[in-house]
Design an enzyme around this catalytic site. Structure first.
Site, short mmCIF file in Angstrom:
data_model
loop_
_atom_site.label_atom_id
_atom_site.label_comp_id
_atom_site.label_asym_id
_atom_site.label_seq_id
_atom_site.Cartn_x
_atom_site.Cartn_y
_atom_site.Cartn_z
CG ASP A 199 57.57 9.25 60.07
OD1 ASP A 199 58.43 8.87 60.87
OD2 ASP A 199 56.49 9.43 60.12
CB SER A 223 56.88 10.06 64.68
OG SER A 223 57.00 9.06 63.57
CD GLN A 273 60.71 8.23 63.72
OE1 GLN A 273 60.26 7.03 63.81
NE2 GLN A 273 60.14 8.91 63.02
#
Length: 282
Positions: A199, A223, A273
């Site tokens: 991430d 996110s 993502q």
């Protein structure tokens, strides 16, 4: 006292299929780091599965989490099949869901094998690169946003300006990274650690075609969802190359993809993502 990522990712069992985080990453905004929730959620799910490793996960970030309180992970054992096991995890704070994830585990079995090649052109060995903490200090960036020590991951961009710069460029990045401390031989620990590290810096790739960086005070990044596939065995405390790109940005959202290679060129994981990249007036 040195903090270890293995300690951060560990979860405490409260009841059958119910777990709680033991610690969190210090955050100047008091907001949970998304990678921490990903890693802890996978760790909680794995505690309910025997003799199988996770091969994929799909997660949504529903609300901002607070770094000032523990996270409760409620694991739903949806299915235990002959080859595959499925789990659903809901993370909660103050009784509200902040995150949910579906993940799948598989027995170890042989099969067809191929992969894309790791990029080699322009790839500089990690020993010849500076990590993000060193780059920030050299640039006089003392803002807490640039303090990478708290993440317990040594992250080294192949092109430093791809991380801190706001110059318009192609939406592609490469980073070397590894966990700062040595992990155990438990493959679950390494896959949870990879969730955590995956991430970092991925969303920033979507801003490279635009004259602004993720650290700009007029940016609101977050996110929205995250997916991972684990292809082969690896160690997260050895150097890994993270190759990212962003095929699209629209509607205040950036879509990014990543491939993670070992130093000898094995593709061990893939990520996708979509994140919020909203420009605001402050």
């Amino acid at each position: 006292m040195q903090e270890f990522l293995s300690t951060l990712l560990d979860v405490e069992r409260l009841d059958s299929n119910l777990y709680r985080s033991r610690s969190h990453v210090e955050n100047y905004r008091k907001v949970l780091f998304g990678g921490q929730v990903l890693g802890q959620a996978l760790m909680a799910a794995a505690r309910t599965v025997e003799d199988r490793l996770p091969h994929s996960l799909h997660a949504y970030f529903l609300r901002p989490g607070s770094s000032e309180m523990p996270v409760i992970y409620d694991v739903d054992p949806i299915r235990d099949g002959g080859s595959f096991t499925t789990r659903r995890v809901v993370a909660r704070q103050n009784g509200k869901a902040i995150f949910n994830m579906s993940c799948s585990f598989q027995i170890d079995e042989p099969g067809f094998d191929h992969q894309t090649d790791m990029p080699t052109e322009g790839v500089i060995p990690p020993e010849k690169l500076k990590n993000t903490q060193q780059l920030a200090e050299e640039a006089g960036m003392n803002d807490p946003a640039h303090n990478q020590r708290r993440y317990m991951v040594d992250f080294r961009p192949v092109d430093p300006m791809s991380y801190f710069g706001a110059a318009v460029r192609e939406p592609r990045c490469m980073f070397w990274f590894k966990v700062d401390s040595e992990l155990s031989d438990d493959p679950i620990e390494h896959r949870s650690a990879l969730c955590y590290a995956s991430d970092m810096a991925l969303l920033g790739t979507s801003l490279q075609p635009h004259p602004i960086s993720l650290f700009d005070p007029h940016m609101m990044p977050a996110s929205l969802d995250h997916a991972m596939w684990f292809h082969r065995h690896f160690r997260a405390d050895d150097w890994l190359l993270y190759v990212t790109d962003s095929p699209s940005a629209s509607g205040a959202r950036g879509y990014c993809r990543g491939q993670i290679f070992t130093r000898d060129g094995r593709l061990v994981a893939s990520t996708t993502q979509e994140g919020l990249i909203r420009k605001i007036d402050r």
